[in-house]
Design a protein around this motif. Structure first.
Motif, PDB file in Angstrom:
ATOM      1  N   GLU A  69       6.287 -12.454  -5.364  1.00  0.00           N
ATOM      2  CA  GLU A  69       6.008 -12.236  -6.775  1.00  0.00           C
ATOM      3  C   GLU A  69       7.272 -11.894  -7.562  1.00  0.00           C
ATOM      4  OE1 GLU A  69       2.913  -9.399  -7.341  1.00  0.00           O
ATOM      5  OE2 GLU A  69       1.368 -10.653  -6.406  1.00  0.00           O
ATOM      6  N   ASP A  70       8.196 -11.187  -6.932  1.00  0.00           N
ATOM      7  CA  ASP A  70       9.438 -10.817  -7.599  1.00  0.00           C
ATOM      8  C   ASP A  70      10.526 -10.653  -6.543  1.00  0.00           C
ATOM      9  OD1 ASP A  70      11.070 -10.165  -9.751  1.00  0.00           O
ATOM     10  OD2 ASP A  70      10.765  -8.014  -9.454  1.00  0.00           O
ATOM     11  N   ASN A  81      15.629  -6.350  -3.435  1.00  0.00           N
ATOM     12  CA  ASN A  81      14.368  -5.745  -3.832  1.00  0.00           C
ATOM     13  C   ASN A  81      13.374  -6.871  -4.047  1.00  0.00           C
ATOM     14  OD1 ASN A  81      14.638  -2.641  -4.490  1.00  0.00           O
ATOM     15  ND2 ASN A  81      16.532  -3.621  -5.201  1.00  0.00           N
ATOM     16  N   MET A  82      12.209  -6.706  -3.513  1.00  0.00           N
ATOM     17  CA  MET A  82      11.210  -7.763  -3.673  1.00  0.00           C
ATOM     18  C   MET A  82       9.804  -7.197  -3.655  1.00  0.00           C
ATOM     19  SD  MET A  82      11.396  -9.674   0.063  1.00  0.00           S
ATOM     20  CE  MET A  82      13.183  -9.601   0.184  1.00  0.00           C
ATOM     21  N   LYS A  83       8.910  -7.951  -4.279  1.00  0.00           N
ATOM     22  CA  LYS A  83       7.494  -7.610  -4.281  1.00  0.00           C
ATOM     23  C   LYS A  83       6.730  -8.794  -3.717  1.00  0.00           C
ATOM     24  CE  LYS A  83       3.727  -6.026  -7.309  1.00  0.00           C
ATOM     25  NZ  LYS A  83       3.346  -5.700  -8.716  1.00  0.00           N
ATOM     26  N   SER A  85       2.986 -10.455  -2.201  1.00  0.00           N
ATOM     27  CA  SER A  85       1.532 -10.413  -2.129  1.00  0.00           C
ATOM     28  C   SER A  85       1.119 -11.105  -0.836  1.00  0.00           C
ATOM     29  CB  SER A  85       0.910 -11.129  -3.337  1.00  0.00           C
ATOM     30  OG  SER A  85      -0.505 -11.149  -3.223  1.00  0.00           O
ATOM     31  N   GLY A 115       9.797  -1.553   4.122  1.00  0.00           N
ATOM     32  CA  GLY A 115       8.642  -1.396   3.242  1.00  0.00           C
ATOM     33  C   GLY A 115       7.347  -1.326   4.034  1.00  0.00           C
ATOM     34  N   THR A 135      -0.475  -5.705  -1.350  1.00  0.00           N
ATOM     35  CA  THR A 135       0.805  -5.821  -2.049  1.00  0.00           C
ATOM     36  C   THR A 135       1.820  -4.909  -1.378  1.00  0.00           C
ATOM     37  OG1 THR A 135      -0.315  -6.295  -4.140  1.00  0.00           O
ATOM     38  CG2 THR A 135       1.972  -5.561  -4.257  1.00  0.00           C
ATOM     39  N   VAL A 136       3.032  -5.411  -1.227  1.00  0.00           N
ATOM     40  CA  VAL A 136       4.078  -4.623  -0.582  1.00  0.00           C
ATOM     41  C   VAL A 136       5.391  -4.788  -1.345  1.00  0.00           C
ATOM     42  CG1 VAL A 136       4.535  -6.538   1.006  1.00  0.00           C
ATOM     43  CG2 VAL A 136       5.376  -4.266   1.555  1.00  0.00           C
ATOM     44  N   GLU A 137       6.110  -3.688  -1.509  1.00  0.00           N
ATOM     45  CA  GLU A 137       7.435  -3.707  -2.127  1.00  0.00           C
ATOM     46  C   GLU A 137       8.478  -3.401  -1.060  1.00  0.00           C
ATOM     47  OE1 GLU A 137       7.653  -1.251  -5.570  1.00  0.00           O
ATOM     48  OE2 GLU A 137       6.056  -2.330  -6.631  1.00  0.00           O
ATOM     49  N   ASN A 139      12.680  -3.149   0.076  1.00  0.00           N
ATOM     50  CA  ASN A 139      14.053  -2.955  -0.402  1.00  0.00           C
ATOM     51  C   ASN A 139      14.972  -2.709   0.792  1.00  0.00           C
ATOM     52  OD1 ASN A 139      14.454   0.071   0.036  1.00  0.00           O
ATOM     53  ND2 ASN A 139      12.602   0.073  -1.241  1.00  0.00           N
TER      54      ASN A 139
END
Length: 203
Positions: A69-70, A81-83, A85, A115, A135-137, A139
């Motif tokens: 997602e990011d 850094n990432m997000k 799904s 994460g 959802t997981v963030e 880094n």
């Protein structure tokens, strides 16, 4: 004549008695055969039931897909850094439902935690697969400077792994409850250019 008639009647009576005994014996033999066949049939049914319905197996817990997602990543100074799904699946092959507890999926890079994702408790129905989205963030804060992350980001591919253990109980016919667990161990490759997670492999 009278003596002969008496002998004939006597012989006939004895023959009828013998025939009656033979008939009763055959009926008893049939009953014995039917009883034996029924007992064998019951044994087979119980055996099949024990090997299929009553055999409780560990469910399977898998990561089925991941969407980025990011994403922000730089090689110098190295960081990301990432997000994400992700979709996870609990496959229950038992004839009773599997009620599982809360759990966490841990994501790593090179053996270092980057994460985690939370999975809420739930239930997977008998002989079915329950799918859930998490959802997981992630880094790179904990990754040491001497790692190969800089080279990986420059090359455009970052390898990630995740692992988890899902615990719960399988319940059969509201009478039998047995504690079971499902372990997840997955590897995946993140394409930094296309921002696509590919080659997901779970064991």
């Amino acid at each position: 004549m009278a003596g002969q008639s008496y002998e004939q009647r006597k012989t006939g009576t004895e023959s009828a008695a013998e025939a009656s005994k033979e008939l009763k014996r055959k009926k008893r033999m049939k009953l014995v055969v039917y009883a034996a066949a029924f007992a064998i049939f019951q044994t087979i049914v119980i055996l099949v039931f024990s090997l299929t319905v009553m055999r409780i197996k560990n469910p399977k817990f898998r990561l089925t897909s991941v969407t980025v997602e990011d994403l922000t990543a730089v090689p110098t100074p190295v960081s990301f850094n990432m997000k994400l799904s992700a979709q996870v699946a609990v496959k229950n092959t038992n004839f009773g439902h599997f009620k599982f507890d809360n759990t966490t999926i841990w994501f790593d890079y090179g053996g270092v935690g980057v994460g985690e994702a939370f999975v809420a408790r739930g239930r997977s129905k008998a002989r079915s697969t329950k799918k859930m989205n998490v959802t997981v963030e992630l880094n790179s804060n904990n990754i040491p400077n001497n790692s190969s992350l800089e080279n990986d980001i420059k090359a455009g591919f970052v390898a990630l792994t995740c692992h988890s253990k899902l615990s719960g109980k399988v319940q059969l016919m509201k009478l039998i409850k047995k504690r079971k667990s499902a372990e997840m161990s997955c590897a995946m490759l993140l394409n930094m250019e296309t921002r696509v997670v590919q080659d997901i492999n779970c064991q």
